[in-house]
Motif scaffolding. Sequence first.
Motif, PDB file in Angstrom:
ATOM      1  N   ILE A  82       2.351  13.609   2.948  1.00 15.02           N
ATOM      2  CA  ILE A  82       2.936  12.286   3.100  1.00 15.02           C
ATOM      3  C   ILE A  82       3.749  11.909   1.870  1.00 15.02           C
ATOM      4  O   ILE A  82       3.568  12.473   0.780  1.00 15.02           O
ATOM      5  N   ALA A  83       4.633  10.949   2.070  1.00 19.08           N
ATOM      6  CA  ALA A  83       5.425  10.382   0.982  1.00 19.08           C
ATOM      7  C   ALA A  83       5.773   8.944   1.363  1.00 19.08           C
ATOM      8  O   ALA A  83       5.808   8.602   2.544  1.00 19.08           O
ATOM      9  N   LYS A  88       8.567   2.485   4.554  1.00 18.16           N
ATOM     10  CA  LYS A  88       8.034   3.508   5.446  1.00 18.16           C
ATOM     11  C   LYS A  88       7.066   4.463   4.756  1.00 18.16           C
ATOM     12  O   LYS A  88       7.184   4.735   3.568  1.00 18.16           O
ATOM     13  N   LEU A  89       6.153   4.960   5.578  1.00 13.82           N
ATOM     14  CA  LEU A  89       5.327   6.094   5.184  1.00 13.82           C
ATOM     15  C   LEU A  89       5.862   7.283   5.959  1.00 13.82           C
ATOM     16  O   LEU A  89       6.045   7.204   7.180  1.00 13.82           O
ATOM     17  N   ILE A 112       6.112   2.688  10.193  1.00 16.39           N
ATOM     18  CA  ILE A 112       6.207   1.351   9.599  1.00 16.39           C
ATOM     19  C   ILE A 112       4.943   0.587   9.954  1.00 16.39           C
ATOM     20  O   ILE A 112       4.165   1.004  10.806  1.00 16.39           O
ATOM     21  N   ALA A 113       4.758  -0.565   9.308  1.00 16.49           N
ATOM     22  CA  ALA A 113       3.566  -1.372   9.564  1.00 16.49           C
ATOM     23  C   ALA A 113       3.947  -2.823   9.808  1.00 16.49           C
ATOM     24  O   ALA A 113       4.841  -3.364   9.157  1.00 16.49           O
ATOM     25  N   LYS A 114       3.253  -3.430  10.770  1.00 18.30           N
ATOM     26  CA  LYS A 114       3.299  -4.869  10.983  1.00 18.30           C
ATOM     27  C   LYS A 114       1.928  -5.404  10.639  1.00 18.30           C
ATOM     28  O   LYS A 114       0.911  -4.877  11.101  1.00 18.30           O
ATOM     29  N   VAL A 115       1.897  -6.420   9.808  1.00 22.27           N
ATOM     30  CA  VAL A 115       0.644  -7.052   9.424  1.00 22.27           C
ATOM     31  C   VAL A 115       0.732  -8.512   9.854  1.00 22.27           C
ATOM     32  O   VAL A 115       1.667  -9.216   9.460  1.00 22.27           O
ATOM     33  N   ASN A 116      -0.226  -8.913  10.668  1.00 22.88           N
ATOM     34  CA  ASN A 116      -0.226 -10.274  11.219  1.00 22.88           C
ATOM     35  C   ASN A 116       1.108 -10.622  11.871  1.00 22.88           C
ATOM     36  O   ASN A 116       1.627 -11.720  11.708  1.00 22.88           O
ATOM     37  N   GLY A 117       1.666  -9.664  12.597  1.00 25.13           N
ATOM     38  CA  GLY A 117       2.884  -9.903  13.358  1.00 25.13           C
ATOM     39  C   GLY A 117       4.180  -9.822  12.577  1.00 25.13           C
ATOM     40  O   GLY A 117       5.255 -10.011  13.135  1.00 25.13           O
ATOM     41  N   GLY A 122       5.055  -2.346   3.258  1.00 25.37           N
ATOM     42  CA  GLY A 122       4.416  -1.059   3.097  1.00 25.37           C
ATOM     43  C   GLY A 122       3.208  -1.065   2.185  1.00 25.37           C
ATOM     44  O   GLY A 122       2.607  -0.016   1.952  1.00 25.37           O
ATOM     45  N   GLU A 123       2.821  -2.246   1.693  1.00 23.18           N
ATOM     46  CA  GLU A 123       1.675  -2.303   0.796  1.00 23.18           C
ATOM     47  C   GLU A 123       0.412  -1.735   1.445  1.00 23.18           C
ATOM     48  O   GLU A 123      -0.438  -1.163   0.776  1.00 23.18           O
ATOM     49  N   ILE A 124       0.329  -1.890   2.745  1.00 24.17           N
ATOM     50  CA  ILE A 124      -0.849  -1.423   3.464  1.00 24.17           C
ATOM     51  C   ILE A 124      -1.043   0.082   3.284  1.00 24.17           C
ATOM     52  O   ILE A 124      -2.166   0.553   3.244  1.00 24.17           O
ATOM     53  N   PHE A 125       0.034   0.809   3.138  1.00 29.97           N
ATOM     54  CA  PHE A 125      -0.090   2.259   2.972  1.00 29.97           C
ATOM     55  C   PHE A 125      -0.790   2.601   1.668  1.00 29.97           C
ATOM     56  O   PHE A 125      -1.494   3.604   1.583  1.00 29.97           O
TER      57      PHE A 125
END
Length: 130
Positions: A82-83, A88-89, A112-117, A122-125
Amino acid sequence: MQDYIFEIQLKVRDYECDLQGVVNNAVYQNYLEHARHEYLSSKKTSFKELTEKDILLMVSRIEMDFKRSLTAGDTFSVKLRIAREGLKLLFFQDIFRSADNSLCLKAKVEVIAKVNGKLSRGEIFDTLSL
């Protein structure tokens, strides 16, 4: 040599093959997705747990380069690394036939990530111990 961080062994099932006797091209996406799910599981999390927290990880783009065909009964490994790239991840995933270690597929999967809609930066990664 790639610096893979995860590997899973799988076997081609008869029903995954087309009339030509090779794995249907769409099935390779299932193999790649299964490897990503198992990778998350190895990190003690799951898509289900993330979804329950209103964190949605979504594929935004896939590039697949087919090199050699897999056929019914072949065993193979899906290896990944991964990178991070901005929001994006990136999953770089390669599929190798076990019998001869031949490269069958090279893929780049952008997630990609959606957090709470809302689209995440990308912090979640980082917080998923990826």
